[in-house]
Design a protein around this motif. Structure first.
Motif, PDB file in Angstrom:
ATOM      1  N   PHE A 190       0.798  -1.207   0.000  1.00 62.35           N
ATOM      2  CA  PHE A 190       0.000   0.000   0.000  1.00 62.35           C
ATOM      3  C   PHE A 190       0.840   1.272   0.000  1.00 62.35           C
ATOM      4  O   PHE A 190       0.305   2.368   0.132  1.00 62.35           O
ATOM      5  CB  PHE A 190      -0.948  -0.008   1.209  1.00 62.35           C
ATOM      6  N   THR A 223       2.668   2.381  -2.618  1.00 62.96           N
ATOM      7  CA  THR A 223       2.574   3.030  -3.926  1.00 62.96           C
ATOM      8  C   THR A 223       1.455   2.405  -4.728  1.00 62.96           C
ATOM      9  O   THR A 223       1.505   1.213  -5.052  1.00 62.96           O
ATOM     10  CB  THR A 223       3.897   2.902  -4.708  1.00 62.96           C
ATOM     11  N   GLY A 224       0.465   3.189  -5.052  1.00 63.06           N
ATOM     12  CA  GLY A 224      -0.637   2.703  -5.863  1.00 63.06           C
ATOM     13  C   GLY A 224      -0.441   3.030  -7.331  1.00 63.06           C
ATOM     14  O   GLY A 224       0.220   4.008  -7.687  1.00 63.06           O
ATOM     15  N   ASP A 225      -1.013   2.213  -8.183  1.00 61.25           N
ATOM     16  CA  ASP A 225      -0.993   2.417  -9.623  1.00 61.25           C
ATOM     17  C   ASP A 225      -2.369   2.953 -10.028  1.00 61.25           C
ATOM     18  O   ASP A 225      -3.368   2.243  -9.966  1.00 61.25           O
ATOM     19  CB  ASP A 225      -0.705   1.091 -10.326  1.00 61.25           C
ATOM     20  N   THR A 226      -2.436   4.221 -10.427  1.00 63.54           N
ATOM     21  CA  THR A 226      -3.707   4.841 -10.784  1.00 63.54           C
ATOM     22  C   THR A 226      -4.168   4.336 -12.142  1.00 63.54           C
ATOM     23  O   THR A 226      -3.467   4.489 -13.148  1.00 63.54           O
ATOM     24  CB  THR A 226      -3.597   6.371 -10.799  1.00 63.54           C
ATOM     25  N   LEU A 282      -3.905   3.112   4.183  1.00 65.97           N
ATOM     26  CA  LEU A 282      -4.346   4.195   3.281  1.00 65.97           C
ATOM     27  C   LEU A 282      -5.120   5.286   4.023  1.00 65.97           C
ATOM     28  O   LEU A 282      -5.978   5.957   3.445  1.00 65.97           O
ATOM     29  CB  LEU A 282      -5.202   3.636   2.136  1.00 65.97           C
ATOM     30  N   TRP A 329      -4.071  -7.893  -8.397  1.00 65.33           N
ATOM     31  CA  TRP A 329      -3.918  -6.639  -7.674  1.00 65.33           C
ATOM     32  C   TRP A 329      -5.233  -6.306  -6.977  1.00 65.33           C
ATOM     33  O   TRP A 329      -6.310  -6.762  -7.385  1.00 65.33           O
ATOM     34  CB  TRP A 329      -3.554  -5.501  -8.631  1.00 65.33           C
ATOM     35  N   TRP A 385      -7.949  -3.565  -6.321  1.00 66.53           N
ATOM     36  CA  TRP A 385      -8.459  -2.349  -6.948  1.00 66.53           C
ATOM     37  C   TRP A 385      -9.414  -1.649  -5.981  1.00 66.53           C
ATOM     38  O   TRP A 385     -10.267  -2.300  -5.370  1.00 66.53           O
ATOM     39  CB  TRP A 385      -9.205  -2.671  -8.235  1.00 66.53           C
ATOM     40  N   VAL A 387      -7.671   3.076  -8.191  1.00 63.73           N
ATOM     41  CA  VAL A 387      -6.255   2.809  -7.922  1.00 63.73           C
ATOM     42  C   VAL A 387      -6.116   1.322  -7.619  1.00 63.73           C
ATOM     43  O   VAL A 387      -6.991   0.718  -6.985  1.00 63.73           O
ATOM     44  CB  VAL A 387      -5.741   3.637  -6.731  1.00 63.73           C
ATOM     45  N   ARG A 388      -5.024   0.708  -8.079  1.00 63.33           N
ATOM     46  CA  ARG A 388      -4.779  -0.692  -7.753  1.00 63.33           C
ATOM     47  C   ARG A 388      -3.446  -0.812  -7.015  1.00 63.33           C
ATOM     48  O   ARG A 388      -2.533   0.000  -7.203  1.00 63.33           O
ATOM     49  CB  ARG A 388      -4.795  -1.576  -8.999  1.00 63.33           C
ATOM     50  N   TYR A 389      -3.336  -1.865  -6.180  1.00 57.30           N
ATOM     51  CA  TYR A 389      -2.159  -2.098  -5.351  1.00 57.30           C
ATOM     52  C   TYR A 389      -1.633  -3.506  -5.608  1.00 57.30           C
ATOM     53  O   TYR A 389      -2.389  -4.470  -5.579  1.00 57.30           O
ATOM     54  CB  TYR A 389      -2.517  -1.895  -3.870  1.00 57.30           C
ATOM     55  N   ARG A 390      -0.341  -3.561  -5.836  1.00 58.10           N
ATOM     56  CA  ARG A 390       0.258  -4.828  -6.271  1.00 58.10           C
ATOM     57  C   ARG A 390       0.359  -5.811  -5.105  1.00 58.10           C
ATOM     58  O   ARG A 390       0.542  -5.426  -3.934  1.00 58.10           O
ATOM     59  CB  ARG A 390       1.655  -4.596  -6.848  1.00 58.10           C
TER      60      ARG A 390
END
Length: 356
Positions: free
Chosen positions: A42, A44-47, A317, A334, A336, A349-352
């Protein structure tokens, strides 16, 4: 009442996790220990998508792309990691008349047999009721599945999900009429279980009824663990929000009880939060952790769950995304999440996964 699981340290290096003040129900019995190591990074999220306004329902198509429902506009958009959002079509809804109007296009669920039937299910508000419809992405011609769910400006429920049994589960609110929750002839204040065509399953807990649980105020999140156990999040009135375990045909006490009451005729929650900490909406179980989106709380709660029991919640978050509406595990592995801040400022946003 269900017993409490022990809290397990959830911190990993570099992850700032805030332990909440939530409480869990306790009962005597042997302890079981669910996994409580965070499964997602959590930091770094990928928008995936921006510029949205109150994206409510979120589902995934067989090709891995997502579809998201905007509550006020009724638009259904395709989203993905390699393209801007595209409006696929629109469902006519009522709602969005003010910041307090929670009607509109709410939950989405993709048919588990989508590759053969092409159905997408939606929970929509009309001038007469809330209802569940199904449509195909090439026509957007909605076919009623369940109608007559009570509607109001608030407390509309709205989450849809297909269970491991292939049945469609529908969460409804009391529609600002608390009596609905205790009225088995009303579809309000319930979790409903239906066949894909809207008919009553023969093995429902109440013969001839769509009702699966009752005595609910406003359920907006539900998800199953690996053993098929159903957990759901419920918005309280002024004091206690809840995480519950679904027992078929059980009464969860609203409006007689908010939070833990201990009355034998009602099922107590596994976890309670103050409304400032949570106001929970979407939820998703991944492994032995349930992730619960918090609106007013502006965080994502992680709760260890196993065998219909729960341990101490931990927040992630916190205040990073604002109000969080929906959380779903994507086919990419991931996690979402969608925000619910309004004004065209919302995003997905998704989190790996850790180690992924």
């Amino acid at each position: 009442m269900r017993r409490r699981l022990p809290a397990i340290g959830a911190a990993l290096a570099g992850m700032a996790l805030a332990v909440g003040t939530a409480t869990a129900a306790a009962e005597e019995g042997p302890e079981t220990r669910p996994l409580q190591e965070p499964a997602f990074d959590f930091n770094t999220g990928d928008t995936v998508a921006t510029g949205l306004t109150i994206p409510w329902g979120l589902g995934f198509l067989p090709d891995g792309s997502g579809i998201v429902a905007e509550r006020n506009s009724g638009d259904v958009l395709r989203i993905g990691t390699d393209a801007d959002p595209v409006v696929l079509g629109n469902l006519e809804v009522v709602g969005g008349t003010s910041q307090f109007d929670e009607r509109g296009l709410l939950g989405l669920a993709v048919s588990p047999t989508f590759t053969t039937d092409g159905w997408v299910y939606a929970y929509v508000s009309t001038a007469e009721d809330n209802r569940v419809v199904r449509f195909t992405l090439d026509t957007f011609d909605p076919e009623p599945v369940v109608t007559g769910i009570p509607s109001a400006l608030n407390h509309n429920g709205g989450r849809l999900a297909f269970g491991p049994d292939g049945k469609l589960y529908i969460t409804t609110g009391d529609a600002n009429n608390t009596a609905n929750a205790q009225d088995l002839d009303s579809l309000g204040g319930k979790i409903l279980r239906v066949n894909a065509d809207g008919s009553v399953p023969e093995d429902n807990p109440i013969e001839g009824s769509l009702v699966y649980t009752w005595g609910n105020r406003n359920v907006q999140g539900l998800s199953w663990d690996a053993d098929g156990g159903l957990y759901f999040s419920e918005l309280g009135q002024n004091t206690w929000d809840e995480l519950n375990y679904a027992e078929p045909g059980a009464n969860y006490g609203w409006p007689e009880v908010e939070g833990t009451g201990g009355a034998p005729e009602f099922v107590d929650p596994l976890v309670t939060w103050t409304t400032a900490e949570a106001s929970p909406s979407g939820a998703e179980v991944v492994g032995d952790t349930m992730y619960v989106a918090a609106l007013r709380g502006q965080r994502l709660w992680t709760v260890p769950v196993a065998g219909g029991e729960a341990g101490e919640p931990v927040a992630v978050l916190e205040s990073e995304l604002g109000r969080i509406r929906t959380v779903e595990l994507g086919p990419d592995g991931w996690l979402w999440v969608t925000t619910s801040n309004g004004g065209g400022q919302d995003k997905v946003v998704r989190y790996r996964p850790i180690g992924g």
